[in-house]
Structure formats: C-alpha cells, structure tokens
Design a protein around this motif. Structure first.
Motif, PDB file in Angstrom:
ATOM      1  N   GLY A 150      -7.375  39.176  -4.122  1.00  0.00           N
ATOM      2  CA  GLY A 150      -7.340  40.101  -5.462  1.00  0.00           C
ATOM      3  C   GLY A 150      -6.230  39.813  -6.513  1.00  0.00           C
ATOM      4  N   GLN A 151      -5.708  38.465  -6.473  1.00  0.00           N
ATOM      5  CA  GLN A 151      -4.698  38.075  -7.321  1.00  0.00           C
ATOM      6  C   GLN A 151      -5.023  36.770  -7.712  1.00  0.00           C
TER       7      GLN A 151
ATOM      8  N   ASP B 185      -2.262  50.794 -25.846  1.00  0.00           N
ATOM      9  CA  ASP B 185      -1.117  50.974 -25.975  1.00  0.00           C
ATOM     10  C   ASP B 185      -0.303  50.719 -24.904  1.00  0.00           C
ATOM     11  N   SER B 186      -0.883  50.768 -23.641  1.00  0.00           N
ATOM     12  CA  SER B 186      -0.135  50.562 -22.467  1.00  0.00           C
ATOM     13  C   SER B 186      -0.656  49.423 -21.830  1.00  0.00           C
ATOM     14  N   PRO B 187       0.038  48.310 -22.095  1.00  0.00           N
ATOM     15  CA  PRO B 187      -0.444  47.046 -21.434  1.00  0.00           C
ATOM     16  C   PRO B 187      -0.588  46.759 -20.026  1.00  0.00           C
ATOM     17  N   ASN B 188       0.524  47.675 -19.274  1.00  0.00           N
ATOM     18  CA  ASN B 188       0.467  47.714 -17.779  1.00  0.00           C
ATOM     19  C   ASN B 188       0.532  48.966 -17.318  1.00  0.00           C
ATOM     20  N   PRO B 189      -0.577  49.857 -17.432  1.00  0.00           N
ATOM     21  CA  PRO B 189      -0.457  51.329 -16.798  1.00  0.00           C
ATOM     22  C   PRO B 189      -0.423  51.409 -15.313  1.00  0.00           C
ATOM     23  N   THR B 190       0.132  52.070 -14.923  1.00  0.00           N
ATOM     24  CA  THR B 190       0.359  52.345 -13.506  1.00  0.00           C
ATOM     25  C   THR B 190      -1.033  52.851 -12.920  1.00  0.00           C
TER      26      THR B 190
ATOM     27  N   ASP C  60      -9.289  45.405 -13.724  1.00  0.00           N
ATOM     28  CA  ASP C  60      -8.150  44.507 -13.215  1.00  0.00           C
ATOM     29  C   ASP C  60      -6.855  45.278 -12.928  1.00  0.00           C
ATOM     30  N   THR C  61      -6.294  46.359 -13.602  1.00  0.00           N
ATOM     31  CA  THR C  61      -5.312  47.126 -13.171  1.00  0.00           C
ATOM     32  C   THR C  61      -5.615  47.607 -11.793  1.00  0.00           C
TER      33      THR C  61
ATOM     34  N   LYS D  40      -1.371  54.961 -10.575  1.00  0.00           N
ATOM     35  CA  LYS D  40      -1.445  56.341 -10.536  1.00  0.00           C
ATOM     36  C   LYS D  40      -1.976  57.105 -11.843  1.00  0.00           C
ATOM     37  N   ALA D  41      -1.503  56.542 -13.220  1.00  0.00           N
ATOM     38  CA  ALA D  41      -1.907  56.953 -14.477  1.00  0.00           C
ATOM     39  C   ALA D  41      -3.511  56.825 -14.228  1.00  0.00           C
ATOM     40  N   VAL D  42      -3.945  55.439 -13.892  1.00  0.00           N
ATOM     41  CA  VAL D  42      -5.608  55.313 -13.853  1.00  0.00           C
ATOM     42  C   VAL D  42      -6.270  56.109 -13.402  1.00  0.00           C
ATOM     43  N   VAL D  43      -5.787  56.340 -12.164  1.00  0.00           N
ATOM     44  CA  VAL D  43      -6.588  57.339 -11.191  1.00  0.00           C
ATOM     45  C   VAL D  43      -6.601  58.596 -11.391  1.00  0.00           C
ATOM     46  N   ALA D  44      -5.544  59.183 -12.207  1.00  0.00           N
ATOM     47  CA  ALA D  44      -5.651  60.452 -13.014  1.00  0.00           C
ATOM     48  C   ALA D  44      -6.618  60.299 -14.062  1.00  0.00           C
TER      49      ALA D  44
END
Length: 776
Positions: A728-729, A568-573, A596-597, A575-579
C-alpha cells in the motif's frame, strides 16, 4: 422572433458604447459578467418596440458592462423578453445532445446535490411533513385537506432528475427509515422525470435503480417541466392528471430552477422595468444556432423599459380569465382588478406580455411584482431581480395534480432574501458546460404565501447551495385575503400591515391608473412575509426537520467541509477522514477523494481505527451509484482490503470491479497478487496470464508470472528478482521497517490510474469532483 429582429446567425458590429456604469457592491449578480449590455445609441434602431408616445412607456434604457467595444458579434436573436429568448433553446439543446454524459464526464457539476448526505437530508424534511399531515388529520378529521390516505399512492416527483444519482440516494434513505415514516413506504412512489429520452434510457438500464423499479417504489416519465400538463408513468401505465392524486404531492428539484426560463426586472427610482435580452455569440458566424458550444461564446446584451406590475396579466376575455373593459380588466369570479400594463399599451393590442398561459396566477404574479416595486421604491441604489417564471409554471402544474396540496423541496444557487437584490446590474449568466442563473427563491416563497401557503428558507448567506421548502395546504390565498379585509377593524389588518403604495408607484404612462385596487395595496410591506411565518407554525415537525437537516448543518455545509479538508489540508489524519466519511454516510465520492490518505495511513493505524474503517467500507459499496467510469470504487475498496491483508475480501471487490467497469490488466494483476498472498499459485498464474492477454507490454504482470512459475516449478538456477516494495505504499515510503508475515514480503498492489485506463481526465476528476455552481 419579435418584429424588427435580425436573422439568426447574422453578424452585427455594434457602435461604440457609452462610459461604463459602476456596479453596486451589494448586487445579487456576480463580480464579473458574462454579458455585454447594449449601447444606448443602438436602442432606437434595434428596439423591436414602437417609439414612445403619451400612451406608451418610456424609451428603452440600456446599461453596459464594459467600456471596450466587443468584436464583431453574431446576433442569434434581437432584443426580446428573457423567458421567450433563444437562451433556453440552447439550454434544452445542450442537455438533449449531451444526455447523461453531462454528469458522467464532469461537464455539469453535480456532487453537491448528488451525495448520500443530501439524500438523507431531504428524506428527513419529507418525514417531518408527513408527521405534521398525520397529526393535523387526527386533530381535524377526515375532511382536512392534508389528510393522508394510506391506501392511495403518495408521489414524490423529481423534476430534472438528470443522472438519477440524487433519486437513488433519497429513495434509499426513505427505504431505510420506513419504520419512522407516518405513511406506509410500500405506497410511496418516487417518480423520476426529465425531458430527454437519453436520460430515460439510462435510468431504465441502471442496476442501482432496477430493484426499486421492480418493487414498485420507483417509476419513470418523460416530462417537460415548463410545458407538459400530465405525467405518464412508464411502468405503472398510469397518467397523473390535474386533480387525480388523493394524497398531497411532494416535488423535488435540485439544480433545475436555475436552468428554467426567467424574466428580468429592475426597480429604479420607484419605477418597475422589464429587462430585454439580445442573445449573441463572440464568433462572427454561427451556422447552427442550437449548437451547445455557443454557450461558451455568449455575447449577450440587455436593455430595460418601464412596465406596470400587471406584466403577467392576460387579456383573453375567456371564462374565468380577464375581461377588458374601458382600460381595466376584471378577473372572472373575483373582485380583483387587473390593469393593462405599459407594454400592453405600447403594442396597441390592449393585452399584456403574459398571454393566457399565466392567467391562473396573474393575481399572484402581480402581487409579487408590486411588492418588489413598493419595497425598493425608496431605495437609492435601486434593485435588480430575476423572476423564475419557468419554475413557477412548473410548480403550478405539478401542485394541480393534488388540488394545490403539497410540499416542494429545492436546492440551487440563488437568493432568498430581498435585500440581496439591491443594485442596478445585468443578470450574471454562469457558464459551466451549460449555463445557469441565480434562482429567486424569495419570489417563489412570495408566490406560495400569495396562494395561502408558506416557505422555509435557510438564512445562511454564504452558500453555494440554497435549500428551501414550500408548502401549499389547498387553501385559496386570495379568498383568505378577502376574508381578512372584511374583518378589518380601525383600518388595521389582523396579519398584514396595511401600507399605502408610495408615490413612485404612479407610472409615467397615462394608460396605467395611479391608484391600484385596495386588494393589491394591502399586499405590501413586512406583513406579507409575517403571514407566511404564522402559517409555518402549524407545521412544527416540518420546521424541526428543516432546521436539523438544512439550517443547523445542511448539504452546503457538508460540501464545504469535505472540500476544505481536501484542498486546505494536504495531509489530513486518518481519524479526520473517518469522521468525515461517517458524517456523509460513507459516500463513495468522498471515499474516492481520500482514498490515497486511507491507503497510505491504514497500514500503520491502530487496530480500533482500522476496525472502524472495516465496519464502514461495505457501506461505501452499498451507496455506490455507477456514473463516472473513471471512478472505479470497487477497485479502490479492493486496494483497501489488500492493504489490511484481507485478501479474500479484496478479491470480492476486484471481481465487482471487473463486472461493473470491465476487465482491466491492472485489476487482473492485483487479483494475482491476492491469490499469491493466499498461497493460491495456480490461480495467481491465471490472473497474471489474463493481465498479459489484456496488455502484453505490462511488465509487472510478466515479472510476477515468471516469479510464480519459478516457485511452482523451480529451476536449478532461479532468476533473481528485486524485492517488491511493501504494501500500500509507493517505492521508498517505508524505508527498511516494513512488516512481514511468515517471512513473506507483501507485494505492492498496483494503483489503477486514469492513464492506465486510456481515459481522459475530466474537469471533475482533476478537482476531486468539486464542480459546483457558484457565483463568480
């Protein structure tokens, strides 16, 4: 096969079905059915039972799921009792033939029950149970049934361990909380069991399990959960037999009970009915009736007939069993009476369908069936429920190892509240490579209550994984109920509300008495479950652990959170992924899903967030359990370290990738880039050469080989090479604002895709490992 059944593999063209019946919106089974019920016109001709008489049950009734007649159908088995049907032979054949590939190739969904979060959750529940046992032993003295002997092993037995991934996570969590356990960790023995030799061989050779085997914390066994009586430990060379365990046993079963044999029941107009199944295939001919591919072509049918609640009552007449006398059967050593079922009267043998196998639990099974008949007796919509007879048989055998003392923790798709069974529908059979049904955790809980124990259920209704815990303390539930009956005052029980069976209890069959024994009529109503709640209060640490690890935020919640964040979140931050990674204890599969994020955002992230990632990434590798070779976790960790310019650490994980998964030309190429960035040109050339030896047409390695050779041995006219994209890009992602160190452009690390490996994309990979058993 039963009398009157068709030959296996014989095609059958069914007659046109009657108009369809409407499904109840509140039914437990799914919105769409993978089965077609038998048309009523075929009942008399296809039934393996004799026609009804004054002493026989009512005629078979049928239902239909579709008004469209199915095509020519291959009958694998005519109508028979579900738990004895061909369904379960196909199930065994699937796992025996597929082996570990069932999980490694994503055929069977498993992430929801195979991650670091759920391993830690179950370990917390066990920790609470051990704390209560230790406290109760101190309070009650050494004669207490649940006393823990620190000099004897405490066995954790996992049924259907499958790939072994959950075993790895739970055992790892217990090892890390060893200082908090009220029992010495060195005396805890985790036993992985399964019925297939293929899985056993995989466990034996798995590098993640080997350290635990060597230190004695893990043992392995071939064990058929439904039929075997003892467990032979492969490494300890010891046999676990009934009554041999000094300490209570802990049983773990995830995504297993939904694959063990079940029986089908309905309550309609107060009448209890059994469901019979005819297993068939949409294909006209099946030369191999055990071919697992038949599961994808299921064309099953169901029909129903009236029975009594003593369905599982054996009439063997042997010691301690049931003695038939003038239409009633009395349990040896007990005043409980068992009446021959309608099915027993129909087959003319004076015995029930249950046979002698379930005589130890016949009283408990009868209680449960009568409870459902009473509970839904006045329900206009009726009820449909599965009876997990295979799971209950397995639990009976395992708990017998410790004299009926132990903890069971199980997670599966299922139902744990009786209201979820309302509606008359055929059972939904979910197909996902193999197949599964909805587990009736409510019935399992009632079984434990009947035996003097209790159940803890997660009340969450919207959940793909229902986790429940069950406890037996070695008490005899029947004896306890008899003591309560003797203490009745003014017709009221102390713990259980006395309720007379409804008038609908009376069977239309003259062979079934209209007045069941008082010990059965007392075991109805809400007081039964209240009795279990009273017992659970004596285990406060277990209840608190279950609440914190399952109810408040449990394995299903974690699964939903990571799934929604991915889909549901195509581009999560970042910070959110680390949490999320921290919440899941840096689970490798979660890291892989969001790799990839991480790689795209870490170059521009702040130093503090980057430090948080650097502290957690090593934990990803600690939690890695190699199963799916398409998920090269070490390779992705290497890419991460390259992205933050930690080239030496990147090399460490690229080497781990080569050791764990095997050499690959892209891995060698990336190692060459690491050495180049460290100024190690000779080593870089060796890596690029190795990459080309693995894939001579890999142009990126050839270009870098030429570039490095030119720098080592410059020629008068250097060959022009395009500037590589930044770290990395993907090409063009960063425009003209790339960072430089010492005037050196950091070369791009190549991504190792599935196509580069030449492997196929499994269903689990295409959905980020989201395979899960859910109601359709």
């Amino acid at each position: 096969m039963m009398n009157g059944t068709s030959d296996v593999g014989a095609p059958l063209a069914p007659p046109p079905p009657p108009p369809p019946q409407e499904e109840d919106d509140g039914a437990m089974m799914g919105d769409s059915l993978d089965s077609v019920s038998a048309p009523s016109s075929s009942c008399s001709s296809m039934s393996p039972f004799p026609p009804p008489s004054s002493a026989a049950p009512q005629p078979l009734t049928s239902s239909t799921s579709s008004s469209i007649p199915p095509p020519t159908r291959c009958v694998l088995e005519d109508f028979t009792r579900c738990s004895e049907s061909h369904l379960w032979k196909l199930m065994m054949s699937f796992y025996d033939r597929k082996g570990v590939e069932s999980w490694s190739q994503g055929i069977v969904p498993h992430f929801i029950t195979c991650n670091a979060f759920i391993g830690h959750s179950y370990a917390q529940v066990l920790q609470g149970y051990l704390r209560d046992c230790a406290r109760k032993a101190r309070e009650n003295g050494p004669g207490f049934p649940l006393v823990l002997d620190p000099n004897e092993p405490l066995y954790i037995i996992e049924l259907g361990a499958g790939s072994g991934k959950f075993s790895f996570f739970m055992l790892k969590a217990l090892a890390e909380m060893r200082e908090l356990l009220d029992f010495p960790f060195k005396k805890i023995v985790y036993v992985m069991t399964d019925f297939t030799q293929n899985n056993f061989k995989f466990w034996e050779s798995h590098p993640g399990l080997r350290p635990y085997i060597e230190q004695g914390s893990l043992d392995l066994a071939i064990f058929d959960a439904v039929h075997d009586q003892v467990i032979h430990l492969a490494h300890a060379k010891k046999t676990l037999a009934p009554g041999t365990l000094k300490n209570p046993v802990c049983v773990v079963a995830n995504y297993l009970f939904d694959t063990l044999c079940h029986d089908i029941f309905q309550v309609e107009g107060g009448v209890l009915k059994e469901g019979l199944i005819s297993v068939g295939s949409k294909k006209g001919h099946e030369p191999d009736p055990l071919d697992p591919e038949i599961i994808k072509r299921f064309e099953n049918r169901f029909m129903y007939r009236e029975i009594g609640p003593d369905y599982y009552c054996p009439a063997t007449g042997d010691g301690g069993g049931v003695v038939v006398d003038g239409g009633a059967a009395t349990f040896g050593g007990s005043d409980e009476t068992c009446f021959p079922s309608a099915t027993a009267a129909a087959n003319g043998r004076g015995e029930s369908q249950g046979g002698g196998e379930d005589k130890e639990d016949a009283v408990h099974f009868r209680r449960i069936l009568q409870w459902y008949q009473h509970h839904f007796g006045q329900c206009p919509s009726g009820a449909s429920f599965l009876f997990p007879i295979g799971a209950l048989r397995a639990l009976r055998r395992l708990l017998a190892l410790s004299g009926g003392r132990g903890l069971v923790v199980s997670g599966d798709k299922g139902n744990n509240h009786a209201e979820q069974f309302k509606g008359l529908v055929d059972p939904h059979i979910a197909v996902h490579g193999s197949f599964s049904v909805m587990v009736n955790y409510h019935a399992i809980g009632m079984y434990f209550i009947s035996r003097g124990g209790f159940a803890l259920h997660n009340p969450q209704e919207e959940a793909s994984l229902k986790v429940s815990a069950f406890v037996l303390s070695g008490n005899d539930g029947i004896a306890e109920d008899e003591e309560e009956e003797e203490e009745e005052d003014d017709g009221q029980r102390r713990h259980c509300v006395i309720m007379s069976a409804p008038s609908t209890f009376t069977s239309t069959s003259s062979s079934v008495p209209s007045s069941p024994p008082s010990s059965y009529t007392s075991w109805v109503g809400p007081g039964v479950e209240a009795k279990g709640e009273d017992r659970a209060r004596a285990f406060p640490a277990l209840r608190a652990s279950f609440y914190n690890a399952v109810d408040r935020f449990g394995p299903n919640d974690f699964f939903v959170m990571q799934k929604c964040m991915k889909e549901d979140s195509p581009n999560p931050t970042l910070k959110a992924v680390v949490a999320l990674l921290k919440l899941g204890d840096w689970d490798p599969d979660v890291f892989y899903k969001f790799r990839d994020t991480i790689l795209n955002q870490v170059p521009t992230s702040g130093q503090k967030l980057r430090n948080d990632l650097c502290r957690g990434i090593p934990r990803v590798w600690e939690n890695y359990y190699m199963l799916d070779r398409d998920k090269d976790i070490a390779f992705e960790i290497g890419r991460f370290y390259y992205g933050i310019r930690e080239y030496e650490r990147a090399l460490v994980y690229y080497l781990k990738s080569s050791e764990a998964i095997g050499e690959h030309h892209v891995t060698c190429h990336n190692m060459g880039l690491c050495h180049y960035s460290l100024g190690q040109h000779v080593e870089a050339l060796e890596c690029f050469q190795r990459s080309l030896s693995l894939n001579a047409s890999y142009e990126k390695a050839r270009s870098w080989q030429q570039k490095v050779m030119q720098e080592v041995n410059p020629s008068p006219v250097p060959s022009p090479l395009p500037s590589p994209p930044y770290l990395g890009q993907r090409q063009g992602d960063r425009g003209e604002k790339g960072e430089r160190e010492g005037g050196l452009v950091t070369p791009e690390v190549e991504n190792l895709s599935l196509e580069d490996r030449g492997g196929s994309v499994s269903s689990q990979n295409t959905s980020q490992g989201e395979g899960w058993r859910e109601e359709v």
